[in-house]
Design a protein around this motif. Structure first.
Motif, PDB file in Angstrom:
ATOM      1  N   ALA A   1       0.827  -1.206   0.000  1.00 54.33           N
ATOM      2  CA  ALA A   1       0.000   0.000   0.000  1.00 54.33           C
ATOM      3  C   ALA A   1       0.864   1.260   0.000  1.00 54.33           C
ATOM      4  N   SER A   2       1.895   1.294   0.839  1.00 55.29           N
ATOM      5  CA  SER A   2       2.777   2.464   0.889  1.00 55.29           C
ATOM      6  C   SER A   2       3.541   2.632  -0.423  1.00 55.29           C
ATOM      7  N   ALA A   3       4.007   1.510  -0.984  1.00 53.27           N
ATOM      8  CA  ALA A   3       4.748   1.579  -2.244  1.00 53.27           C
ATOM      9  C   ALA A   3       3.864   2.089  -3.370  1.00 53.27           C
ATOM     10  N   LEU A   4       2.629   1.588  -3.440  1.00 58.22           N
ATOM     11  CA  LEU A   4       1.715   2.004  -4.503  1.00 58.22           C
ATOM     12  C   LEU A   4       1.262   3.453  -4.321  1.00 58.22           C
ATOM     13  N   SER A   5       1.185   3.910  -3.074  1.00 60.50           N
ATOM     14  CA  SER A   5       0.787   5.302  -2.846  1.00 60.50           C
ATOM     15  C   SER A   5       1.814   6.271  -3.419  1.00 60.50           C
ATOM     16  N   SER A   6       3.087   5.863  -3.464  1.00 62.02           N
ATOM     17  CA  SER A   6       4.113   6.714  -4.070  1.00 62.02           C
ATOM     18  C   SER A   6       3.850   6.906  -5.560  1.00 62.02           C
ATOM     19  N   LEU A   7       3.379   5.836  -6.215  1.00 62.54           N
ATOM     20  CA  LEU A   7       3.010   5.963  -7.623  1.00 62.54           C
ATOM     21  C   LEU A   7       1.767   6.823  -7.774  1.00 62.54           C
ATOM     22  N   GLN A   8       0.825   6.627  -6.856  1.00 58.29           N
ATOM     23  CA  GLN A   8      -0.456   7.325  -6.943  1.00 58.29           C
ATOM     24  C   GLN A   8      -0.294   8.837  -6.792  1.00 58.29           C
ATOM     25  N   VAL A   9       0.488   9.245  -5.800  1.00 55.92           N
ATOM     26  CA  VAL A   9       0.558  10.681  -5.516  1.00 55.92           C
ATOM     27  C   VAL A   9       1.202  11.437  -6.665  1.00 55.92           C
ATOM     28  N   LEU A  10       2.283  10.920  -7.223  1.00 55.00           N
ATOM     29  CA  LEU A  10       2.980  11.653  -8.268  1.00 55.00           C
ATOM     30  C   LEU A  10       2.145  11.721  -9.545  1.00 55.00           C
ATOM     31  N   ARG A  11       1.503  10.599  -9.923  1.00 49.38           N
ATOM     32  CA  ARG A  11       0.754  10.600 -11.187  1.00 49.38           C
ATOM     33  C   ARG A  11      -0.472  11.503 -11.107  1.00 49.38           C
ATOM     34  N   LEU A  12      -1.148  11.538  -9.946  1.00 52.84           N
ATOM     35  CA  LEU A  12      -2.357  12.348  -9.856  1.00 52.84           C
ATOM     36  C   LEU A  12      -2.058  13.826  -9.688  1.00 52.84           C
ATOM     37  N   VAL A  13      -1.042  14.155  -8.887  1.00 53.95           N
ATOM     38  CA  VAL A  13      -0.669  15.566  -8.748  1.00 53.95           C
ATOM     39  C   VAL A  13      -0.187  16.111 -10.091  1.00 53.95           C
ATOM     40  N   ALA A  14       0.646  15.332 -10.786  1.00 58.99           N
ATOM     41  CA  ALA A  14       1.123  15.757 -12.105  1.00 58.99           C
ATOM     42  C   ALA A  14      -0.023  15.892 -13.088  1.00 58.99           C
ATOM     43  N   SER A  15      -0.989  14.965 -13.036  1.00 60.34           N
ATOM     44  CA  SER A  15      -2.128  15.035 -13.946  1.00 60.34           C
ATOM     45  C   SER A  15      -3.003  16.248 -13.648  1.00 60.34           C
ATOM     46  N   GLY A  16      -3.165  16.556 -12.347  1.00 61.27           N
ATOM     47  CA  GLY A  16      -3.953  17.736 -11.988  1.00 61.27           C
ATOM     48  C   GLY A  16      -3.331  19.019 -12.488  1.00 61.27           C
ATOM     49  N   VAL A  17      -2.011  19.119 -12.354  1.00 63.85           N
ATOM     50  CA  VAL A  17      -1.313  20.304 -12.874  1.00 63.85           C
ATOM     51  C   VAL A  17      -1.414  20.347 -14.389  1.00 63.85           C
TER      52      VAL A  17
END
Length: 405
Positions: free
Chosen positions: A335-351
């Motif tokens: 879960a922690s490892a996958l959250s690292s992928l999740q945060v970067l892809r979604l923040v980048a997509s939002g920007v």
């Protein structure tokens, strides 16, 4: 704001689930997600709506990141070859099919735009009821802790212990370590950081692609808002067409299992999860260049639609491969490892949802998609290189699975 806060929320939801369990994280977050969506639907000002949508994204992050971790909890390595693609196809179907009813709600003047939120709340409520009724707790350290306590209660013998008891520290200490873990994994594990950037690039391309539909189909082909939203189904078709690649991946997996047993290994290395990524990596830059230089009035709209099918296939394959490989490499802290992928892809997509409009306006459709295709081309060797060098990288890792004898 929804995408950015959805990414940031993953950094909190994932480690909390490793302290309390999956369900105590799922259920409250789903309730708060629905309540803040209701607030967005009732908002009277733009600021109120932005704040409520941001908070809805924050609490909606838990199901997005924990679902993949729950699959790791439940299914064996072989079963995940089928379950991860099915999970990913359903995950992608939401944002790709959702714009169609959303655009129709907005286009029909006799309906309030607030029905976009009411539809979201309705589906969220259905999912919450199904979750409460049918989804048991799945995180094994929590289950073992519960089992040990129950055996102590039933037998009166307090010698029963779970693995958590041998590393028993204060709740605040556990929570602090869990919240810190996603950042630590991202900063110290090359497998996670490389995949985080790779998945982020593909989702930047996907959201830029989606943002560009207004320029491509609205301005070039003069489609209405509703018809432009229907064009998203081309990407969805590509996502669905990735399904035939799953049996091929299963065949290759079985072959690797036989080879690993011949070498005396208990199970194959995580690198077998990269097959799907190797299938899909070339499709993304090809689709970018294809759409960029055929989206013009003199060429039929069927050409860019066909390129979007290839994009859907490529992005789905990369998503499945990346999440499965990271989850398989970092099982205990999935879960922690996958959250690292999740945060970067979604923040980048939002920007990128904001930046893409500027790019299309200043560079035009052709050069915007060419730039994105070039970036995707640079990252396309990632699954091939990790398949080759992944075992050596994991051997130097503190948290990743070692090559098993």
């Amino acid at each position: 704001m929804f995408l950015v806060m959805n990414g940031l929320g993953a950094m909190v939801a994932a480690p909390i689930s490793e302290v309390f369990g999956r369900n105590p994280t799922y259920i409250p977050s789903m309730i708060l997600f629905m309540l803040f969506n209701m607030g967005a639907g009732l908002a009277q000002t733009v600021v109120q709506r932005i704040v409520c949508r941001g908070l809805a994204g924050l609490f909606g992050s838990a199901p997005a990141v924990l679902a993949a971790a729950s699959l790791v909890d439940i299914w064996s390595r072989i079963e995940r070859v089928y379950m991860f693609p099915l999970f990913s196809i359903i995950t992608f179907t939401g944002p790709l099919v959702g714009p169609t009813p959303g655009a129709l709600v907005v286009q029909f003047k006799w309906e309030s735009w607030r029905w976009v939120d009411w539809i979201t709340i309705t589906f969220g409520g259905i999912v919450l009821v199904l979750l409460v009724l049918f989804l048991p707790e799945t995180y094994s350290p929590i289950l073992l802790d519960w089992k040990a306590k129950e055996l102590c209660r039933l037998t009166g013998d307090d010698r029963y212990r779970a693995p958590l008891d041998f590393n028993r520290v204060s709740f605040i200490h556990r929570l602090r370590n869990s919240l810190y873990r996603p950042i630590l994994l991202f900063m110290t594990e090359p497998i996670i950081s490389v995949h985080a950037f790779y998945v982020s690039v593909e989702f930047i391309i996907l959201y830029n692609f989606i943002s560009g539909y207004a320029s491509i189909y609205g301005k070039i082909y003069h489609w209405s808002t509703g018809l432009t939203a229907v064009a998203f189904l081309g990407i969805e078709l590509g996502v669905l067409l990735s399904a035939p690649a799953v049996p091929i991946a299963m065949y290759l997996l079985r072959r690797e299992i036989i080879r690993s047993r011949a070498r005396g290994q208990h199970r194959p290395d995580p690198e077998i999860s990269l097959y799907m990524g190797m299938f899909g990596a070339p499709a993304i830059p090809i689709s970018m260049f294809w759409m960029g230089w055929t989206a013009r009035e003199s060429i039929s709209y069927w050409s860019p639609l066909a390129s979007s099918v290839m994009l859907g296939f490529g992005v789905l394959c990369i998503f499945v491969s990346s999440y499965q490989y990271v989850a398989d490499s970092f099982e205990l802290h999935a879960a922690s490892a996958l959250s690292s992928l999740q945060v970067l892809r979604l923040v980048a997509s939002g920007v990128m949802a904001i930046v893409s409009e500027i790019m299309y306006r200043n560079l035009g459709v052709a050069w915007t998609l060419t730039v994105l295709g070039g970036i995707s081309f640079v990252f396309s060797p990632v699954p091939y290189v990790l398949y080759w060098k992944g075992p050596q990288v994991r051997a130097r890792s503190r948290y990743a699975r070692r090559n098993e004898a």
